[in-house]
Write a protein that holds these residues in place. Structure first.
Motif, PDB file in Angstrom:
ATOM      1  N   LEU A  63       0.167  -1.245  -0.395  1.00  0.00           N
ATOM      2  CA  LEU A  63       0.064  -0.084   0.263  1.00  0.00           C
ATOM      3  C   LEU A  63       1.113   1.103  -0.065  1.00  0.00           C
ATOM      4  O   LEU A  63       1.737   1.850   0.688  1.00  0.00           O
ATOM      5  CB  LEU A  63      -0.600   0.321   1.556  1.00  0.00           C
ATOM      6  CG  LEU A  63      -2.557  -1.030   1.131  1.00  0.00           C
ATOM      7  CD1 LEU A  63      -3.206  -0.757   2.884  1.00  0.00           C
ATOM      8  CD2 LEU A  63      -3.284  -0.612   0.286  1.00  0.00           C
ATOM      9  N   ALA A  64       1.028   1.984  -0.931  1.00  0.00           N
ATOM     10  CA  ALA A  64       1.363   3.375  -1.271  1.00  0.00           C
ATOM     11  C   ALA A  64       0.709   4.770  -1.204  1.00  0.00           C
ATOM     12  O   ALA A  64       0.701   4.592  -2.232  1.00  0.00           O
ATOM     13  CB  ALA A  64       2.735   2.973  -2.326  1.00  0.00           C
ATOM     14  N   LEU A  70      -0.490   9.364   6.979  1.00  0.00           N
ATOM     15  CA  LEU A  70      -0.838   7.695   6.507  1.00  0.00           C
ATOM     16  C   LEU A  70      -1.993   7.617   7.597  1.00  0.00           C
ATOM     17  O   LEU A  70      -2.835   6.228   7.994  1.00  0.00           O
ATOM     18  CB  LEU A  70       0.243   6.597   7.343  1.00  0.00           C
ATOM     19  CG  LEU A  70       1.149   6.406   6.255  1.00  0.00           C
ATOM     20  CD1 LEU A  70       2.420   5.625   7.365  1.00  0.00           C
ATOM     21  CD2 LEU A  70       0.853   5.813   4.940  1.00  0.00           C
ATOM     22  N   ASP A  71      -2.363   8.639   7.485  1.00  0.00           N
ATOM     23  CA  ASP A  71      -3.665   8.340   9.175  1.00  0.00           C
ATOM     24  C   ASP A  71      -4.909   7.944   8.420  1.00  0.00           C
ATOM     25  O   ASP A  71      -5.949   7.627   8.907  1.00  0.00           O
ATOM     26  CB  ASP A  71      -4.046  10.163   9.257  1.00  0.00           C
ATOM     27  CG  ASP A  71      -3.802  11.266   8.621  1.00  0.00           C
ATOM     28  OD1 ASP A  71      -2.951  11.841   8.296  1.00  0.00           O
ATOM     29  OD2 ASP A  71      -5.071  11.588   7.853  1.00  0.00           O
ATOM     30  N   ASN A  72      -4.752   7.788   6.929  1.00  0.00           N
ATOM     31  CA  ASN A  72      -5.847   7.619   6.313  1.00  0.00           C
ATOM     32  C   ASN A  72      -5.861   5.399   5.944  1.00  0.00           C
ATOM     33  O   ASN A  72      -6.543   5.374   5.656  1.00  0.00           O
ATOM     34  CB  ASN A  72      -6.576   8.430   5.200  1.00  0.00           C
ATOM     35  CG  ASN A  72      -4.944   8.368   4.284  1.00  0.00           C
ATOM     36  OD1 ASN A  72      -4.089   8.148   4.375  1.00  0.00           O
ATOM     37  ND2 ASN A  72      -5.954   8.146   2.739  1.00  0.00           N
ATOM     38  N   VAL A  73      -4.832   5.210   6.598  1.00  0.00           N
ATOM     39  CA  VAL A  73      -4.274   3.715   6.335  1.00  0.00           C
ATOM     40  C   VAL A  73      -4.659   3.164   8.228  1.00  0.00           C
ATOM     41  O   VAL A  73      -4.062   3.770   9.183  1.00  0.00           O
ATOM     42  CB  VAL A  73      -3.037   3.824   5.593  1.00  0.00           C
ATOM     43  CG1 VAL A  73      -2.735   2.147   6.031  1.00  0.00           C
ATOM     44  CG2 VAL A  73      -3.184   4.422   5.072  1.00  0.00           C
ATOM     45  N   ILE A  79      -0.506  -4.851   8.334  1.00  0.00           N
ATOM     46  CA  ILE A  79       0.880  -5.259   8.910  1.00  0.00           C
ATOM     47  C   ILE A  79       0.664  -7.275   9.049  1.00  0.00           C
ATOM     48  O   ILE A  79       1.502  -7.420   8.639  1.00  0.00           O
ATOM     49  CB  ILE A  79       1.393  -5.153   9.321  1.00  0.00           C
ATOM     50  CG1 ILE A  79       1.555  -3.109   8.804  1.00  0.00           C
ATOM     51  CG2 ILE A  79       2.752  -5.382   9.779  1.00  0.00           C
ATOM     52  CD1 ILE A  79       2.711  -2.085  10.206  1.00  0.00           C
ATOM     53  N   ARG A  80      -0.421  -6.964   9.800  1.00  0.00           N
ATOM     54  CA  ARG A  80      -1.108  -8.116  10.055  1.00  0.00           C
ATOM     55  C   ARG A  80      -1.350  -8.937   8.876  1.00  0.00           C
ATOM     56  O   ARG A  80      -1.336 -10.308   8.928  1.00  0.00           O
ATOM     57  CB  ARG A  80      -2.548  -7.987  11.323  1.00  0.00           C
ATOM     58  CG  ARG A  80      -2.003  -7.470  12.444  1.00  0.00           C
ATOM     59  CD  ARG A  80      -2.631  -8.216  13.594  1.00  0.00           C
ATOM     60  NE  ARG A  80      -3.824  -7.929  12.935  1.00  0.00           N
ATOM     61  CZ  ARG A  80      -5.323  -7.238  13.626  1.00  0.00           C
ATOM     62  NH1 ARG A  80      -4.539  -6.202  14.236  1.00  0.00           N
ATOM     63  NH2 ARG A  80      -6.330  -7.172  13.428  1.00  0.00           N
ATOM     64  N   VAL A  85       3.097  -0.837   3.929  1.00  0.00           N
ATOM     65  CA  VAL A  85       2.888   0.469   4.060  1.00  0.00           C
ATOM     66  C   VAL A  85       4.102   1.436   3.835  1.00  0.00           C
ATOM     67  O   VAL A  85       4.859   1.018   4.337  1.00  0.00           O
ATOM     68  CB  VAL A  85       2.330   0.429   4.676  1.00  0.00           C
ATOM     69  CG1 VAL A  85       1.428   1.720   4.535  1.00  0.00           C
ATOM     70  CG2 VAL A  85       0.606  -0.061   5.342  1.00  0.00           C
ATOM     71  N   VAL A  86       4.006   2.048   2.552  1.00  0.00           N
ATOM     72  CA  VAL A  86       4.478   2.799   2.365  1.00  0.00           C
ATOM     73  C   VAL A  86       4.422   4.145   2.105  1.00  0.00           C
ATOM     74  O   VAL A  86       3.156   4.223   1.538  1.00  0.00           O
ATOM     75  CB  VAL A  86       6.512   2.566   1.317  1.00  0.00           C
ATOM     76  CG1 VAL A  86       6.183   1.402   1.447  1.00  0.00           C
ATOM     77  CG2 VAL A  86       4.725   2.443  -0.463  1.00  0.00           C
TER      78      VAL A  86
END
Length: 301
Positions: A63-64, A70-73, A79-80, A85-86
């Motif tokens: 997910l980029a 990154l508050d919308n992710v 990660i689980r 996530v980048v």
């Protein structure tokens, strides 16, 4: 029409062998219907990447985020699920910091009203008696990449720097001749308060009625971080005694709420439409940094 950063991003991804599907303006439902077909999802800040989208992306590896925040992710859930996530955390630092200084000058020198009057045929020399940045106390909330860059620029204007951060950043602050202080001291002593924090449960509405009441009369407030850091209703309650407010971000974007529009139209308030990263240079760096971080993530998966 492909915008500049998308064009660079697409070209770079294709050059690295990615088969790219470009869907500007895709709605949430569109993403839900197609995400299962892709290994990498690149998105902007308005799309909420939650469990539903992540679960639909059965082939997702990366997910980029097309930018910094990154508050919308739902990072923990991604990660689980084994999804990297980048983002591009350094790409827009200079642009946002420069805008922050520009907003300080706009408010202190009353530039918005002065320019608007001239454009409407009024030549009112003597009406706009502003103030200098020199010698003023700047309180920076959040001394990360952007906050520290703002401090560096502000020091060249002769401002005195104070900073608040949940980390010990006293050694970094000392490099610009500043000091680390607690939030109450910063708010009660700063002539200018500038916010540079991510949106988290700790920072949501951290600028509220209680914290605003600590600010000096005629001090100014700048926010180029996240709109939800400030309680709009509380700010409206204090706006008349403040010297000015400049916001590049709002609690709701685009604004629809009646109180938001009341704030925007207030004569002491200057609002820009979330343009902190909107420079040619930042757009080029975003494209480069995202591709670099995607490639790095894919390498380890």
């Amino acid at each position: 029409m492909v915008d500049r950063v998308s064009e660079k991003l697409l070209a770079s991804l294709v050059s690295h062998g990615f088969d790219v599907c470009y869907k500007p303006g895709a709605l949430r439902e569109d993403v839900l219907n197609i995400v299962e077909n892709y290994d990498v999802l690149i998105f902007r800040g308005r799309l909420r990447i939650d469990k539903e989208i992540i679960d639909r992306g059965v082939n997702l590896k990366v997910l980029a985020r097309y930018g910094i925040g990154l508050d919308n992710v739902d990072i923990e859930y991604a990660i689980r699920k084994g999804i990297a996530v980048v983002n591009a955390p350094s790409a827009s630092v200079i642009s946002v910091a420069e805008l922050t200084i520009a907003l300080m000058l706009i408010v202190y020198r009353k530039l918005y009203d002065a320019i608007d009057d001239v454009k409407h045929g009024k030549w009112l020399k003597g009406k706009y008696i502003g103030r200098e940045l020199y010698g003023k106390k700047l309180g920076i909330i959040g001394f990360g990449k952007i906050g520290s860059r703002v401090a560096y620029y502000a020091k060249s204007f002769g401002m005195n720097i104070m900073a608040y951060d949940i980390r010990d950043v006293s050694s970094e602050i000392s490099r610009v001749g500043g000091i680390q202080v607690d939030l109450d001291k910063l708010l009660s002593e700063a002539d200018v308060v500038s916010i540079h924090v991510p949106l988290t449960p700790l920072t949501w509405h951290m600028i509220n009625d209680k914290t605003l009441s600590l600010m000096q009369n005629e001090s100014i407030l700048i926010n180029t971080s996240r709109g939800e850091v400030i309680d709009t209703n509380a700010l409206l309650n204090h706006i008349d005694r403040l010297g000015g407010v400049a916001l590049d971000v709002l609690e709701q974007e685009p604004p629809r709420d009646e109180n938001l529009w009341k704030l925007i139209k207030h004569p002491k308030v200057v609002v820009t439409p979330h343009i902190g990263a909107e420079t040619v240079e930042a757009m080029d760096r975003i494209a480069e940094e995202i591709v670099k971080n995607i490639l790095e993530a894919v390498k380890w998966l």
